[in-house]
Design a protein around this motif. Structure first.
Motif, PDB file in Angstrom:
ATOM      1  N   ARG A 152     -23.482  72.720  26.094  1.00 42.62           N
ATOM      2  CA  ARG A 152     -22.702  73.896  25.705  1.00 42.62           C
ATOM      3  C   ARG A 152     -21.364  73.899  26.417  1.00 42.62           C
ATOM      4  NH1 ARG A 152     -20.703  78.077  27.782  1.00 42.62           N
ATOM      5  NH2 ARG A 152     -21.049  80.244  27.180  1.00 42.62           N
TER       6      ARG A 152
ATOM      7  N   THR B  92     -19.917  82.287  11.173  1.00 46.14           N
ATOM      8  CA  THR B  92     -20.326  83.699  11.147  1.00 46.14           C
ATOM      9  C   THR B  92     -19.238  84.565  11.770  1.00 46.14           C
ATOM     10  OG1 THR B  92     -21.410  83.524  13.296  1.00 46.14           O
ATOM     11  CG2 THR B  92     -22.786  83.148  11.343  1.00 46.14           C
ATOM     12  N   ARG B  93     -18.131  83.949  12.177  1.00 47.45           N
ATOM     13  CA  ARG B  93     -17.066  84.674  12.881  1.00 47.45           C
ATOM     14  C   ARG B  93     -15.780  84.761  12.057  1.00 47.45           C
ATOM     15  NH1 ARG B  93     -17.320  85.491  18.390  1.00 47.45           N
ATOM     16  NH2 ARG B  93     -15.070  85.243  18.332  1.00 47.45           N
TER      17      ARG B  93
ATOM     18  N   VAL C 254     -19.734  83.543   6.323  1.00 46.41           N
ATOM     19  CA  VAL C 254     -20.889  84.303   5.848  1.00 46.41           C
ATOM     20  C   VAL C 254     -20.885  85.688   6.482  1.00 46.41           C
ATOM     21  CG1 VAL C 254     -22.297  82.261   5.434  1.00 46.41           C
ATOM     22  CG2 VAL C 254     -22.507  83.438   7.608  1.00 46.41           C
TER      23      VAL C 254
ATOM     24  N   LEU D 193     -21.310  79.390  15.249  1.00 51.17           N
ATOM     25  CA  LEU D 193     -21.542  80.805  15.582  1.00 51.17           C
ATOM     26  C   LEU D 193     -20.651  81.242  16.738  1.00 51.17           C
ATOM     27  CD1 LEU D 193     -25.453  80.533  15.608  1.00 51.17           C
ATOM     28  CD2 LEU D 193     -23.954  81.001  13.657  1.00 51.17           C
TER      29      LEU D 193
ATOM     30  N   SER E 232     -24.545  91.205  18.824  1.00 51.25           N
ATOM     31  CA  SER E 232     -23.158  91.143  19.319  1.00 51.25           C
ATOM     32  C   SER E 232     -22.321  92.235  18.672  1.00 51.25           C
ATOM     33  CB  SER E 232     -22.499  89.812  18.983  1.00 51.25           C
ATOM     34  OG  SER E 232     -23.400  88.778  19.010  1.00 51.25           O
TER      35      SER E 232
ATOM     36  N   ARG F 106     -27.401  75.017  27.165  1.00 52.00           N
ATOM     37  CA  ARG F 106     -27.313  74.666  28.588  1.00 52.00           C
ATOM     38  C   ARG F 106     -28.429  73.682  28.889  1.00 52.00           C
ATOM     39  NH1 ARG F 106     -24.390  79.048  31.346  1.00 52.00           N
ATOM     40  NH2 ARG F 106     -23.799  80.519  29.724  1.00 52.00           N
TER      41      ARG F 106
ATOM     42  N   GLY G  27     -23.851  77.703  19.536  1.00 53.90           N
ATOM     43  CA  GLY G  27     -24.440  79.004  19.873  1.00 53.90           C
ATOM     44  C   GLY G  27     -25.918  79.035  19.518  1.00 53.90           C
TER      45      GLY G  27
ATOM     46  N   GLY H 271     -28.742  81.505  21.020  1.00 58.39           N
ATOM     47  CA  GLY H 271     -28.624  82.963  20.890  1.00 58.39           C
ATOM     48  C   GLY H 271     -29.431  83.541  19.742  1.00 58.39           C
ATOM     49  N   GLY H 272     -29.130  84.794  19.405  1.00 54.23           N
ATOM     50  CA  GLY H 272     -29.888  85.504  18.374  1.00 54.23           C
ATOM     51  C   GLY H 272     -29.834  84.803  17.028  1.00 54.23           C
ATOM     52  N   VAL H 273     -28.649  84.625  16.469  1.00 52.40           N
ATOM     53  CA  VAL H 273     -28.515  83.967  15.167  1.00 52.40           C
ATOM     54  C   VAL H 273     -28.904  82.494  15.295  1.00 52.40           C
ATOM     55  CG1 VAL H 273     -26.910  83.379  13.300  1.00 52.40           C
ATOM     56  CG2 VAL H 273     -26.660  85.566  14.496  1.00 52.40           C
TER      57      VAL H 273
ATOM     58  N   THR I 223     -27.938  83.643  27.080  1.00 53.10           N
ATOM     59  CA  THR I 223     -28.730  84.233  25.997  1.00 53.10           C
ATOM     60  C   THR I 223     -29.798  83.275  25.492  1.00 53.10           C
ATOM     61  OG1 THR I 223     -26.637  85.195  25.322  1.00 53.10           O
ATOM     62  CG2 THR I 223     -28.468  85.456  23.798  1.00 53.10           C
TER      63      THR I 223
ATOM     64  N   THR J 130     -28.429  86.528   8.749  1.00 53.73           N
ATOM     65  CA  THR J 130     -27.160  85.809   8.967  1.00 53.73           C
ATOM     66  C   THR J 130     -27.406  84.307   9.050  1.00 53.73           C
ATOM     67  OG1 THR J 130     -26.378  87.716  10.215  1.00 53.73           O
ATOM     68  CG2 THR J 130     -25.129  85.679  10.472  1.00 53.73           C
TER      69      THR J 130
ATOM     70  N   ALA K 204     -23.440  89.140   6.635  1.00 64.02           N
ATOM     71  CA  ALA K 204     -24.743  89.702   6.265  1.00 64.02           C
ATOM     72  C   ALA K 204     -24.647  91.166   5.847  1.00 64.02           C
ATOM     73  CB  ALA K 204     -25.717  89.553   7.421  1.00 64.02           C
TER      74      ALA K 204
HETATM   75  N1  LIG Z   1     -21.144  87.398   9.882  1.00 68.40           N
HETATM   76  C1  LIG Z   1     -22.198  88.147  10.141  1.00 68.40           C
HETATM   77  O1  LIG Z   1     -22.763  88.822   9.282  1.00 68.40           O
HETATM   78  C2  LIG Z   1     -22.726  88.133  11.543  1.00 68.40           C
HETATM   79  C3  LIG Z   1     -23.972  88.688  11.830  1.00 68.40           C
HETATM   80  C4  LIG Z   1     -24.476  88.563  13.125  1.00 68.40           C
HETATM   81  C5  LIG Z   1     -23.693  87.933  14.098  1.00 68.40           C
HETATM   82  N2  LIG Z   1     -22.466  87.455  13.782  1.00 68.40           N
HETATM   83  C6  LIG Z   1     -21.633  86.752  14.781  1.00 68.40           C
HETATM   84  O2  LIG Z   1     -22.276  85.512  15.068  1.00 68.40           O
HETATM   85  C7  LIG Z   1     -22.037  85.170  16.438  1.00 68.40           C
HETATM   86  C8  LIG Z   1     -23.382  84.890  17.136  1.00 68.40           C
HETATM   87  O3  LIG Z   1     -24.110  86.096  17.179  1.00 68.40           O
HETATM   88  P1  LIG Z   1     -25.438  86.207  18.048  1.00 68.40           P
HETATM   89  O4  LIG Z   1     -25.974  87.551  17.785  1.00 68.40           O
HETATM   90  O5  LIG Z   1     -26.276  85.030  17.860  1.00 68.40           O
HETATM   91  O6  LIG Z   1     -24.819  86.168  19.546  1.00 68.40           O
HETATM   92  P2  LIG Z   1     -25.613  85.886  20.901  1.00 68.40           P
HETATM   93  O7  LIG Z   1     -27.045  86.219  20.746  1.00 68.40           O
HETATM   94  O8  LIG Z   1     -24.811  86.542  21.974  1.00 68.40           O
HETATM   95  O9  LIG Z   1     -25.535  84.305  21.090  1.00 68.40           O
HETATM   96  C9  LIG Z   1     -24.315  83.644  21.267  1.00 68.40           C
HETATM   97  C10 LIG Z   1     -24.629  82.205  21.678  1.00 68.40           C
HETATM   98  O10 LIG Z   1     -23.414  81.477  21.749  1.00 68.40           O
HETATM   99  C11 LIG Z   1     -23.353  80.789  22.994  1.00 68.40           C
HETATM  100  N3  LIG Z   1     -21.969  80.658  23.398  1.00 68.40           N
HETATM  101  C12 LIG Z   1     -21.131  81.650  23.754  1.00 68.40           C
HETATM  102  N4  LIG Z   1     -19.923  81.134  24.053  1.00 68.40           N
HETATM  103  C13 LIG Z   1     -20.015  79.797  23.899  1.00 68.40           C
HETATM  104  C14 LIG Z   1     -19.103  78.715  24.053  1.00 68.40           C
HETATM  105  N5  LIG Z   1     -17.856  78.933  24.420  1.00 68.40           N
HETATM  106  N6  LIG Z   1     -19.544  77.468  23.788  1.00 68.40           N
HETATM  107  C15 LIG Z   1     -20.817  77.245  23.354  1.00 68.40           C
HETATM  108  N7  LIG Z   1     -21.743  78.233  23.216  1.00 68.40           N
HETATM  109  C16 LIG Z   1     -21.327  79.493  23.474  1.00 68.40           C
HETATM  110  C17 LIG Z   1     -24.155  81.649  23.948  1.00 68.40           C
HETATM  111  O11 LIG Z   1     -24.594  80.871  25.035  1.00 68.40           O
HETATM  112  P3  LIG Z   1     -24.837  81.518  26.492  1.00 68.40           P
HETATM  113  O12 LIG Z   1     -25.552  82.800  26.309  1.00 68.40           O
HETATM  114  O13 LIG Z   1     -25.629  80.480  27.194  1.00 68.40           O
HETATM  115  O14 LIG Z   1     -23.479  81.750  27.061  1.00 68.40           O
HETATM  116  C18 LIG Z   1     -25.294  82.097  23.036  1.00 68.40           C
HETATM  117  O15 LIG Z   1     -26.290  81.116  22.966  1.00 68.40           O
HETATM  118  C19 LIG Z   1     -21.295  86.345  17.056  1.00 68.40           C
HETATM  119  O16 LIG Z   1     -19.925  86.039  17.077  1.00 68.40           O
HETATM  120  C20 LIG Z   1     -21.556  87.490  16.094  1.00 68.40           C
HETATM  121  O17 LIG Z   1     -20.513  88.434  16.109  1.00 68.40           O
HETATM  122  C21 LIG Z   1     -21.968  87.544  12.531  1.00 68.40           C
END
Ligand SMILES: NC(=O)c1ccc[n+]([C@@H]2O[C@H](COP(=O)([O-])OP(=O)(O)OC[C@H]3O[C@@H](n4cnc5c(N)ncnc54)[C@H](OP(=O)(O)O)[C@@H]3O)[C@@H](O)[C@H]2O)c1
Length: 317
Positions: free
Chosen positions: A195, A240-241, A259, A217, A39, A177, A152, A155-157, A305, A132, A261
């Motif tokens: 979700r 993580t946000r 947190v 997340l 992201s 979902r 979340g 997704g990736g995390v 995702t 993360t 990373a």
């Molecule tokens: N702090 C850190 O060091 C760090 C590092 C990495 C990531 N992050 C943050 O962590 C978050 C997750 O990252 P990621 O890479 O895992 O993102 P990602 O792969 O895009 O996954 C996001 C997940 O959240 C779900 N989602 C989105 N909107 C939603 C909602 N309103 N209600 C419920 N579920 C929802 C998505 O579902 P669908 O796809 O089905 O919509 C998806 O499963 C991001 O905000 C990213 O910026 C922070």
């Protein structure tokens, strides 16, 4: 070499040819075999992190990589040409990037030996997301049998957070979902929370006494605070946000942590070890060509995702 480059704010990323970068004394040059999308990469391209990160244009996009060391700086003794590695670029400077045939990896990055049994494509899906997730799960320290709500989760995390919480013996409530149910259960979730719809009400109805921990997340500060109401007194929450309040205290003795990373000690070797022992795995939703990443970086709508999108740069295996 090919590289996805951002030349300035308000410009679209472009796939261009660039000279292979030079390595400094403390740096290594890695031939990138695969790189995964985070992201953060979308946020970098959209300029969302402008002011928080230092853009040194031209910026090559991408943080996660798996590949082979091809050159090392004079001050590097830990790596040698031919080593198969994976990792992510850390810190707040944006200049080198991993959506390129070669990347310069400096001392601030997290880099580890790629588990030999894991291909480059799967390895590239791991670094930033898994570290993360590890930090977030550690921040809420779930004990055997405790319930952890992971938002979340698909997704990736999330795909790593579900596995890591479940490895600690926690009962994981994962948001997803309806079609994610089997996938999330395979990762270790014991309960799927829709979700869409009212997350707060869904969890409160099923667990009127509250749950012990929250790994969020998805939400900003307001949404995060509202979800902490689902925790029992003394519960733990992590974001993580950067949605947890400064100081970490929320009502009812709940502790909350942000947190990040991008800083902190290397944690990738632990992740590599878990992967090597078959305790943890990466979910690769799709493998694509470098050209396709351009579209993904700026897409306004996306398919739901499930784990990570990985670009294969050299022959994947
Ligand atoms: N702090 C850190 O060091 C760090 C590092 C990495 C990531 N992050 C943050 O962590 C978050 C997750 O990252 P990621 O890479 O895992 O993102 P990602 O792969 O895009 O996954 C996001 C997940 O959240 C779900 N989602 C989105 N909107 C939603 C909602 N309103 N209600 C419920 N579920 C929802 C998505 O579902 P669908 O796809 O089905 O919509 C998806 O499963 C991001 O905000 C990213 O910026 C922070």
């Amino acid at each position: 070499m090919r590289a996805i480059v951002l030349e300035g704010f308000d410009e679209a990323p472009r796939l261009v040819r660039r000279p292979v970068p030079e390595v400094g004394d403390e740096e290594v040059l890695v031939r990138v075999h695969a790189a995964s999308l985070n992201s953060l990469d979308r946020a970098v391209v959209a300029g969302v992190v402008r002011g928080r990160m230092d853009y040194r244009f031209p910026v090559t996009v991408g943080r996660d990589f798996a590949g082979v060391v091809t050159k090392v700086g004079a001050g590097v003794s830990r790596w040698k040409p031919g080593d198969e590695v994976f990792g992510f670029l850390a810190g707040l400077t944006l200049h080198h990037g991993t959506f390129a045939d070669y990347v310069v990896v400096g001392p601030e990055a997290q880099i580890a030996r790629k588990p030999p049994g894991v291909g480059f494509t799967a390895a590239a899906a791991v670094p930033l997301a898994a570290v993360t997730a590890l930090l977030a799960v550690e921040a809420v320290a779930p004990q055997q049998g405790e319930r952890v709500l992971v938002t979340g989760a698909a997704g990736g995390v999330g795909s790593f957070a579900v596995q890591l919480a479940s490895l600690r013996g926690a009962e994981v409530l994962a948001t997803g979902r309806p079609q994610d149910e089997r996938y999330l259960r395979r990762l270790g979730a014991s309960e799927i929370v829709p979700r869409d719809g009212d997350l707060h009400d869904s969890v409160a109805e099923r667990h009127p006494g509250g749950v012990e921990a929250l790994v969020d997340l998805v939400h900003d500060a307001e949404g995060f605070l509202s979800l902490t109401e689902l925790l029992r007194a003394g519960g733990r929450a992590a974001s993580t946000r950067h949605a947890a309040p400064n100081g970490g205290a929320v009502p009812r003795r709940v502790t909350a942590a942000n947190v990040l990373a991008a800083f902190g000690p290397p944690r990738l070797p632990e992740i590599a070890d878990l992967i090597e022992r078959g305790r943890l795995h990466a979910v690769v939703q799709r493998v694509c060509r470098l050209e396709e990443v351009l579209g993904e970086l700026v897409a306004e709508t996306r398919a739901p995702t499930r784990g990570k999108l990985v670009a294969a740069l050299a022959t994947p295996r």
